[in-house]
Design a protein around this motif. Structure first.
Motif, PDB file in Angstrom:
ATOM      1  N   SER A   1     -14.634  50.976  69.560  1.00  0.00           N
ATOM      2  CA  SER A   1     -14.709  50.269  68.284  1.00  0.00           C
ATOM      3  C   SER A   1     -15.237  48.855  68.498  1.00  0.00           C
ATOM      4  O   SER A   1     -16.011  48.348  67.686  1.00  0.00           O
ATOM      5  CB  SER A   1     -13.327  50.205  67.634  1.00  0.00           C
TER       6      SER A   1
ATOM      7  N   GLU B   1      -9.450  55.416  60.957  1.00  0.00           N
ATOM      8  CA  GLU B   1      -8.272  55.162  61.784  1.00  0.00           C
ATOM      9  C   GLU B   1      -7.583  53.863  61.435  1.00  0.00           C
ATOM     10  O   GLU B   1      -6.377  53.753  61.516  1.00  0.00           O
ATOM     11  CB  GLU B   1      -8.676  55.053  63.264  1.00  0.00           C
ATOM     12  N   GLU B   2      -8.406  52.852  61.096  1.00  0.00           N
ATOM     13  CA  GLU B   2      -7.836  51.526  60.932  1.00  0.00           C
ATOM     14  C   GLU B   2      -7.995  51.063  59.491  1.00  0.00           C
ATOM     15  O   GLU B   2      -8.926  51.455  58.796  1.00  0.00           O
ATOM     16  CB  GLU B   2      -8.540  50.541  61.870  1.00  0.00           C
TER      17      GLU B   2
ATOM     18  N   ASP C   1     -16.078  56.059  62.602  1.00  0.00           N
ATOM     19  CA  ASP C   1     -15.031  55.868  63.624  1.00  0.00           C
ATOM     20  C   ASP C   1     -13.744  56.506  63.124  1.00  0.00           C
ATOM     21  O   ASP C   1     -13.080  55.953  62.264  1.00  0.00           O
ATOM     22  CB  ASP C   1     -14.862  54.364  63.864  1.00  0.00           C
TER      23      ASP C   1
END
Ligand code: TYD
Ligand code: MG
Length: 453
Positions: free
Chosen positions: A107, A130-131, A176
């Motif tokens: 990332s 994911e984030e 991602d």
């Protein structure tokens, strides 16, 4: 018409079974059986019969009349070595996969690339499944990547992402990661083979249709076994492997597949508090903490097309009980066992009651057959408590007969050793150079040069 039957098909080897099982009976892989509906015989027959009739004749043209899609449409990543690995930057309309263990810095690297590409005036989108937006913003600020042209979206829907790529008008889109995505039409969980390959296919189609460059992140486990990225490797244009130690040390990015460039180059990175940076002179950095003890040998290796000096350390201890223990970090264990066998047979060293540990300093992984001689000399040096002259580098392949064989690119290895102030290289006798101390076989190499107590 008969009822549609379903079979359980192994996603690894393709064999099919009437019943589900945890493990494929044919190939032995775990958790690879997936249910698939089998068309009835009548359906299959009619599909086949219709197939040839409904197909259209392809319009083929002479290859001379086709415009190449390359030429000036590459995005620079801001890392010159990484651009070389990619074959000149990220090609518009291409789909790349960046695979690596969790926490290695995927990332971070991609956010830094986003910063560079958006600073050059391109529209960039970073999609994270994911984030949260806040987390990504924090990283972007830390890396100095925040800009008006860098957009962010949080999504785990393959359908939405493909639509966004197709119609968003972005030059570069980062996804991602592929393991978090799912398609609404498929019921299996995110990260399974069918989700990964179908999401991958959808994204690739969108990228090709819109001319957007897409980089997909894929996590792999330490053994590189997770199904996801392996399935994807066949689909994408470029596969980059991000390898190395998660905690400190060097990290390398190499292309294991590249439809637009070679796969021999590597880029070497180091993680600092403001993100990753390229290591310009890796040999110097790798040798900076060297202590000239026994068991330490400097080897001249080739990483891609670049020469590199690395320190190989061996530790040889008496075995306390049971079988002798052999471990290697940064080197293939099978190869190590083979070299120990050659040492025992072809020299006077006795190693059957010795534990042997090999370490390649700096988190590097050696895939170079020229490491053989250096490994053997490191073991001999540690076993006998003798040192090699500290101004000597070593390279050469060792055959089963104990003979020293020639290796690729000796002149580049020698040039790098000269540049870093070494006096000589112990190397295969076929190389004609005053710098080289020629050796024909393992035994004479040890007898002749392993003499400083
Ligand atoms: P990350 O890029 O999130 O890894 P991945 O996406 O591959 O899972 O982060 C890797 C590690 O790097 C993380 O543990 C924190 C560290 N790090 C730094 O040391 N410096 C930095 O500037 C950043 C952004 C991360
Ligand atoms: Mg990450």
């Amino acid at each position: 018409m008969g009822k549609a039957k379903s079979r359980f098909v192994c996603q690894n080897c393709g064999s099919s079974f009437a019943k589900w099982a945890g493990r494929c009976e044919n190939c032995g892989e775990w958790n690879t059986l997936l249910e698939q509906v089998v068309p009835t015989e009548a359906e299959a027959k009619s599909a086949l019969a219709k197939g040839a009739v409904s197909g259209k004749k392809l319009k083929a043209v002479s290859i001379n009349t086709i415009e190449p899609s390359d030429a000036g449409s590459r995005l620079c990543t801001g890392f010159p070595d990484l651009d070389v690995v990619l074959g000149g930057g990220i090609l518009l309309g291409s789909v790349g996969l960046l695979a690596g263990q969790p926490g290695i810095g995927k990332s971070t690297l991609l956010m830094q690339i986003c910063a560079q590409v958006s600073a050059a005036g391109h529209k960039v989108l970073y999609i994270s499944g994911e984030e949260s937006a806040g987390q990504v913003k924090m990283r972007a600020v830390r890396l100095g990547a925040a800009s008006d042209l860098l957009h962010f979206a949080s999504s785990a829907s393959g359908n939405d992402i493909a639509k966004t790529i197709e119609e968003g008008g972005y030059d570069l889109v980062i996804v991602d990661s592929i393991q978090t995505l799912s398609l609404a039409e498929i019921s299996s969980a995110p990260g399974t083979v069918s989700q990964v390959s179908n999401c991958g296919n959808l994204i690739i189609r969108a990228a090709k249709a819109s001319g957007t460059a897409v980089v997909i992140v894929g996590h792999v486990t330490k053994e590189g076994t997770l199904a996801g990225p392996k399935v994807l490797e066949h689909l994408v244009d470029v596969v980059l492997n991000f390898e190395g130690d998660r905690y400190g040390g060097f990290k390398t990015v190499r292309a294991v597949k590249n439809r637009f460039g070679s796969t021999t180059e590597v880029a070497i990175f180091e993680m600092a508090d403001k993100g990753l940076h390229e290591v310009k002179n890796p040999s110097e950095a790798l040798l900076s903490e060297r202590q000239n003890t026994d068991g330490s040998i400097i080897m001249a290796t080739i990483e891609g097309t670049r020469p590199l000096l690395v320190e190989i350390q061996a530790l040889v201890n008496p075995t306390n009980f049971g079988y002798p223990k052999r471990t290697a970090s940064g080197f293939d264990l099978n190869r190590l066992n083979l070299l120990i066998a050659v040492l025992e047979k072809r020299t006077k060293l006795r190693l059957q009651d010795k534990d042997i540990f090999i370490n390649v300093v700096g988190g590097m992984r050696l895939n170079d057959s020229a490491a053989d001689l250096a490994i053997c000399m490191a073991i001999a040096s540690a076993a006998a408590g003798r040192k090699l002259n500290e101004k000597i580098v070593v390279f050469g392949e060792v055959g089963l007969g104990g003979e020293i064989r020639s290796v690729i690119a000796p002149e580049r290895r020698i040039a790098e050793a000269k540049k870093l102030g070494f006096d000589h290289a112990i190397a295969p006798a076929t190389i004609k150079d005053k710098f080289v101390l020629p050796v024909k076989d393992l035994r004479s190499a040890l007898v002749k040069y392993m003499n400083n107590k």
